[in-house]
Design a protein around this motif. Structure first.
Motif, mmCIF file in Angstrom:
data_model
loop_
_atom_site.group_PDB
_atom_site.id
_atom_site.type_symbol
_atom_site.label_atom_id
_atom_site.label_comp_id
_atom_site.label_asym_id
_atom_site.label_seq_id
_atom_site.Cartn_x
_atom_site.Cartn_y
_atom_site.Cartn_z
ATOM 1 N N MET A 110 0.832 -1.205 0.000
ATOM 2 C CA MET A 110 0.000 0.000 0.000
ATOM 3 C C MET A 110 0.868 1.256 0.000
ATOM 4 S SD MET A 110 -2.944 -1.180 2.718
ATOM 5 C CE MET A 110 -4.148 -2.448 2.306
ATOM 6 N N ILE A 111 1.920 1.224 0.831
ATOM 7 C CA ILE A 111 2.801 2.403 0.906
ATOM 8 C C ILE A 111 3.475 2.648 -0.442
ATOM 9 C CG2 ILE A 111 4.932 3.278 1.945
ATOM 10 C CD1 ILE A 111 4.059 1.776 4.533
ATOM 11 N N GLN A 112 3.957 1.566 -1.058
ATOM 12 C CA GLN A 112 4.675 1.741 -2.318
ATOM 13 C C GLN A 112 3.730 2.120 -3.460
ATOM 14 O OE1 GLN A 112 7.964 1.828 -2.388
ATOM 15 N NE2 GLN A 112 7.945 1.386 -0.187
ATOM 16 N N LEU A 113 2.605 1.421 -3.563
ATOM 17 C CA LEU A 113 1.729 1.613 -4.719
ATOM 18 C C LEU A 113 0.786 2.804 -4.572
ATOM 19 C CD1 LEU A 113 0.809 -2.140 -5.385
ATOM 20 C CD2 LEU A 113 2.397 -0.705 -6.683
ATOM 21 N N VAL A 123 -2.198 1.974 6.960
ATOM 22 C CA VAL A 123 -0.980 2.764 6.735
ATOM 23 C C VAL A 123 -1.231 4.217 7.121
ATOM 24 C CG1 VAL A 123 -0.114 1.304 4.877
ATOM 25 C CG2 VAL A 123 -1.626 3.225 4.325
ATOM 26 N N GLY A 124 -0.145 4.899 7.442
ATOM 27 C CA GLY A 124 -0.223 6.327 7.714
ATOM 28 C C GLY A 124 0.499 7.096 6.632
ATOM 29 N N THR A 125 -0.144 8.108 6.112
ATOM 30 C CA THR A 125 0.524 8.961 5.135
ATOM 31 C C THR A 125 1.492 9.886 5.862
ATOM 32 O OG1 THR A 125 -1.195 10.644 5.299
ATOM 33 C CG2 THR A 125 -1.490 8.931 3.619
ATOM 34 N N ASN A 126 2.411 10.467 5.126
ATOM 35 C CA ASN A 126 3.230 11.541 5.679
ATOM 36 C C ASN A 126 2.496 12.866 5.501
ATOM 37 O OD1 ASN A 126 5.129 9.634 6.239
ATOM 38 N ND2 ASN A 126 6.657 10.381 4.781
ATOM 39 N N TYR A 127 2.832 13.816 6.336
ATOM 40 C CA TYR A 127 2.218 15.141 6.258
ATOM 41 C C TYR A 127 3.093 16.044 5.397
ATOM 42 C CZ TYR A 127 0.562 19.737 7.854
ATOM 43 O OH TYR A 127 0.089 21.026 7.911
#
Length: 589
Positions: free
Chosen positions: A350-353, A551-555
């Motif tokens: 999920m993080i990569q795609l 997952v957590g996104t970055n801000y």
């Protein structure tokens, strides 16, 4: 530190003056003398608005929240200083007089506060707002803030400018709980007295004439076109008691316009074209496009990627209240199923795609930005399809049909429906990745993005037979003092979304333990002791897997260079944001 703060506050006695709230200059990047007045900030929203009613809205960045700052940043009786995390008086004239072992707070109101119709804001407005929020029949999203372990906080009027809160026990979150926006008693009070909760729920629907809306905050609705645009205009009375350090009234701007767009791609396109001033970038491709536009000179903007981990969550929740479908109810209530679903979540994929590599795996309801409440001991159920298959086999799903889907001994297919809010392209991609991985082990997921307001209705539903199987969504809000949601963790909370029966009772020992630990932590004023309780609570949450955190996104921060009024750069993070909420200090250069 928190305990010391509380004791210091207990010794403080307020005094009524007509002094305005002055926003500290040290918070801001630029000297307030540089700020210009007038102009418009242009933002966007992905979903149409559902209501103008502050008592029935539960969505982040709803129009009532933007107008009244309700529960957001610079709001209510007290505001949290981003430089210290301590609470300071906002609508209160001073810090309160505290007695009864830290459970009674007597608060003098700041003088000179007015609603957008020019009527004074008094103790009656706080008391009426409190009564409506705490009426269970209204269904307010703030309801749970005013109860501790089933016992109510009480609020009474001492005189027109004095309030008294009484808590059933000490609370580390007391100042946060008391900081709600007051809505006008002269508008809501007569309706509540004559028609009760039903009368309140019928007020301020989305088609209400904007001229009827009265706001306590910096903005009030000017116009609204369904599916197109909402325009907020400055509440001129807000600036009489909210000033910058140079003495200028806030907000600086005359107007905030909000375009209603179909998805994040449309938002990015509008930002790159200079049609909106701020964009919430969440993935690497967004950042790359914005940087190319800046580098080529086609967009004059500030771009600061990876400011911090984010203060939002992404999760999947399964509905335990499906009396009309005993097969699914039994499955969803089985912790082995939920652990298997966590093992199916390919978080790195999920993080990569979906995020272009900019994010983090999440296994707890505490936002990644709150690093003091992240624990190595929190159990994890990472991506492992073999382990997922093993758990499902323990539940009796050992065979597959001709289509490759798991079936039980009666031939019933392991299948469920899952939705997310249409237009949020990141969540749509997370859902597709999850469904694809589930198919590999033989779980059939019918994934469909739907209208955000429909999802909100489903999540807010109560009873034995709620109308959904699974939802992929996220939460925001909360604070960094005790970062477990009062309406999420304890049984009976309206966002305890996996189990919301009519009677609000826990179904499992883990839920009961989570509820006990939540209130135990809330009444613990010592920071270190509270964090130790948080470690136990995070463990209980993880073992229960009521929410499958993903997952957590970055801000990331990006805004058009025509905007000023941001915080000092050292204060930026996902919790504080890059500028005070609702553009209170934003100005056009």
């Amino acid at each position: 530190m928190r305990k010391a703060l509380f004791v210091a506050l207990a010794l403080t006695v307020g005094s009524a003056t007509a002094a305005p709230f002055v926003l500290p200059a040290k918070w801001m990047a630029a000297n307030p003398s540089q700020a210009k007045t007038g102009g418009e900030v242009r933002i966007y929203s992905l979903s149409d608005y559902k209501t103008l009613n502050p008592f029935t809205s539960s969505e982040a960045d709803s129009l009532p929240t933007l107008m009244g700052l309700d529960g957001a940043g610079l709001a209510g009786l007290f505001a949290q200083d981003p430089t210290t995390d301590k609470f300071i008086p906002h609508m209160a004239d001073a810090m309160p007089t505290v007695s009864n072992g830290g459970k009674r707070f007597v608060i003098k109101l700041r003088q000179g506060m007015k609603f957008s119709d020019g009527q004074p804001i008094t103790a009656d407005d706080f008391v009426t707002t409190f009564k409506i929020h705490t009426d269970d029949k209204v269904g307010s999203n703030s309801y749970d803030n005013f109860f501790i372990n089933g016992k109510p906080i009480t609020l009474k009027k001492i005189d027109n400018n004095t309030l008294q809160f009484d808590f059933p026990q000490v609370s580390a979150s007391a100042y946060s709980r008391m900081s709600f926006a007051p809505w006008p008693d002269h508008v809501f009070g007569p309706v509540y007295k004559s028609k009760g909760a039903e009368g309140i729920k019928a007020m301020w629907g989305i088609s209400t004439n904007p001229s009827a809306i009265v706001s306590p905050g910096p903005w009030v609705l000017s116009s609204y076109q369904a599916g197109q645009r909402a325009v907020l205009k400055k509440n001129p009375y807000f600036g009489e008691w909210n000033k910058d350090a140079a003495g200028k009234p806030l907000p600086y701007l005359d107007t905030m316009s909000i375009r209603l767009l179909k998805d994040l791609n449309a938002g990015l396109a509008a930002y790159l074209a200079g049609q909106i001033d701020i964009f919430g970038a969440s993935k690497a491709d967004d950042l790359a496009q914005i940087k190319r536009a800046i580098d080529s000179g086609n967009l004059k903007a500030t771009l600061v990627p990876n400011v911090s981990p984010n203060s939002t969550s992404q999760w999947i929740v399964f509905n335990w209240n499906k009396a009309g479908d005993p097969f699914k109810q039994k499955i969803f209530r089985d912790v082995r199923f939920r652990q298997a679903m966590s093992h199916i979540a390919n978080r790195q994929g999920m993080i990569q795609l979906a995020l272009g590599g900019l994010g983090s795996e999440v296994y707890t309801g505490v936002y990644p930005v709150f690093k003091n409440y992240q624990y190595a001991s929190t159990p994890k159920y990472p991506y492992n399809l073999a382990q997922a298959s093993k758990l499902l086999a323990q539940m009796g799903f050992t065979k597959k049909n001709a289509q490759g889907y798991l079936v039980d001994k009666t031939g019933k297919v392991l299948e469920f429906n899952m939705s997310t809010n249409a237009g949020n392209t990141v969540r749509e991609q997370l859902g597709r990745i999850f469904a694809d991985e589930a198919k590999k082990v033989g779980v059939k997921i019918n994934f469909t993005p739907i209208d955000f307001n429909n999802i909100v209705d489903q999540l807010n539903s109560k009873g034995a037979n709620r109308p959904f199987d699974a939802i992929l969504l996220g939460l925001s809000g909360g604070d960094n003092i005790w970062p477990y949601g009062s309406n999420v963790v304890p049984c009976g909370g309206n966002l305890h979304a996996f189990n919301v029966p009519d009677n609000g009772k826990c179904l499992t020992p883990q839920e009961s333990l989570m509820t006990k630990l939540y209130f135990q932590g809330d009444q613990t004023l010592d920071d270190d002791a509270r964090r130790k309780i948080g470690e136990q609570l995070s463990k209980a949450e993880a073992l229960n897997q009521g929410f499958i955190y993903l997952v957590g996104t970055n801000y990331h921060v990006t805004y058009n260079s025509r905007l000023g009024g941001e915080y000092d750069r050292d204060l930026w993070d996902a919790y504080n944001g890059s500028r005070p909420y609702a553009h209170v200090t934003t100005y056009i250069k």
